[in-house]
Scaffold this active site. Sequence first.
Site, PDB file in Angstrom:
ATOM      1  N   HIS A 103     -20.017 -25.963   5.403  1.00 11.06           N
ATOM      2  CA  HIS A 103     -21.316 -25.801   6.058  1.00 11.06           C
ATOM      3  C   HIS A 103     -22.470 -26.016   5.059  1.00 11.06           C
ATOM      4  O   HIS A 103     -22.382 -25.601   3.904  1.00 11.06           O
ATOM      5  CB  HIS A 103     -21.460 -24.383   6.605  1.00 11.06           C
ATOM      6  CG  HIS A 103     -20.670 -24.102   7.831  1.00 11.06           C
ATOM      7  ND1 HIS A 103     -19.301 -23.974   7.832  1.00 11.06           N
ATOM      8  CD2 HIS A 103     -21.069 -23.902   9.112  1.00 11.06           C
ATOM      9  CE1 HIS A 103     -18.886 -23.696   9.067  1.00 11.06           C
ATOM     10  NE2 HIS A 103     -19.940 -23.659   9.861  1.00 11.06           N
ATOM     11  N   PHE A 244     -39.868 -31.635  -2.282  1.00  8.01           N
ATOM     12  CA  PHE A 244     -39.687 -30.299  -1.734  1.00  8.01           C
ATOM     13  C   PHE A 244     -41.016 -29.532  -1.682  1.00  8.01           C
ATOM     14  O   PHE A 244     -41.944 -29.823  -2.448  1.00  8.01           O
ATOM     15  CB  PHE A 244     -38.669 -29.520  -2.568  1.00  8.01           C
ATOM     16  CG  PHE A 244     -37.309 -30.138  -2.567  1.00  8.01           C
ATOM     17  CD1 PHE A 244     -36.505 -30.107  -1.431  1.00  8.01           C
ATOM     18  CD2 PHE A 244     -36.809 -30.782  -3.695  1.00  8.01           C
ATOM     19  CE1 PHE A 244     -35.243 -30.686  -1.423  1.00  8.01           C
ATOM     20  CE2 PHE A 244     -35.548 -31.360  -3.703  1.00  8.01           C
ATOM     21  CZ  PHE A 244     -34.769 -31.319  -2.564  1.00  8.01           C
TER      22      PHE A 244
END
Length: 265
Positions: A103, A244
């Site tokens: 994940h 970012f």
Amino acid sequence: MIPQPGGSTTNNTQPTRDNNLAMGNPSGASVGDPNNYLMVKSAYTLSYNRRRGIANWVSWHLSTAWKGTVRRGNDFRADATLPRDWPVIQTADYTNTGFDRGHLCPSDDRDGSVEDNSATFLLTNIVPEAPRHNREVWKELEDYCRNLLNGSNELYIIAGTTGTGGTGSNGEASKLADGKITVPASLWKVIVVLPVGSNDLQRVNSNTRVIAVNIPNRQTAADKPWYAYTLSIDDLERRTGYDFLSNLPADLQQILESRIDGGVN
């Protein structure tokens, strides 16, 4: 707390479910680019790469408002919301490859409802991950993030992949499923830590804690703790080509992105 100009001087201290992409779209993902394809889910937002068969990144907000007691669903499945003419990634494409179905947005970060938890098992949120990486060093970082909630914090997290070629339990590989899935060389994560409150973007300041890691997708990565892989966001941007925290003022980005967090606070 040092409020930014224009920020509210009052705070809601009740945890809430906030915008999963609040800190910015690091790759400029859009629905017009198949290799930087923007997908907005209720549980997270991601950039999917058709050529690589995995996500470039997944972004999500984490607070206790997202947490609950729903059991892990384990309902790994193809994402039916991708365009119909794209290659379909199936659970069986990972079978006996020596890599876990790892994940990016963890199941345990979305156990507040069956729907949210189920969304984490869509294969657009899954990447080929070396088993020890997935079950040890990456899990330790995931647990650390959730433990930060106990200090009345909320988090903004972006996790993704870069490069090609990892080492799983069967040895090195660069592609799976006859080339449909690229094995990433590393998995990275950027974490912004805030006290629970409202007006989150306005509350990020020069003292805000940010954590960035880049962990090689190899079995041996688990020989070290996750904080051995911390780096500055500036360095991670150079490695990924992403921008970012782009929704923050440029001068604040410059301050926060130059630091390397010790990872043990």
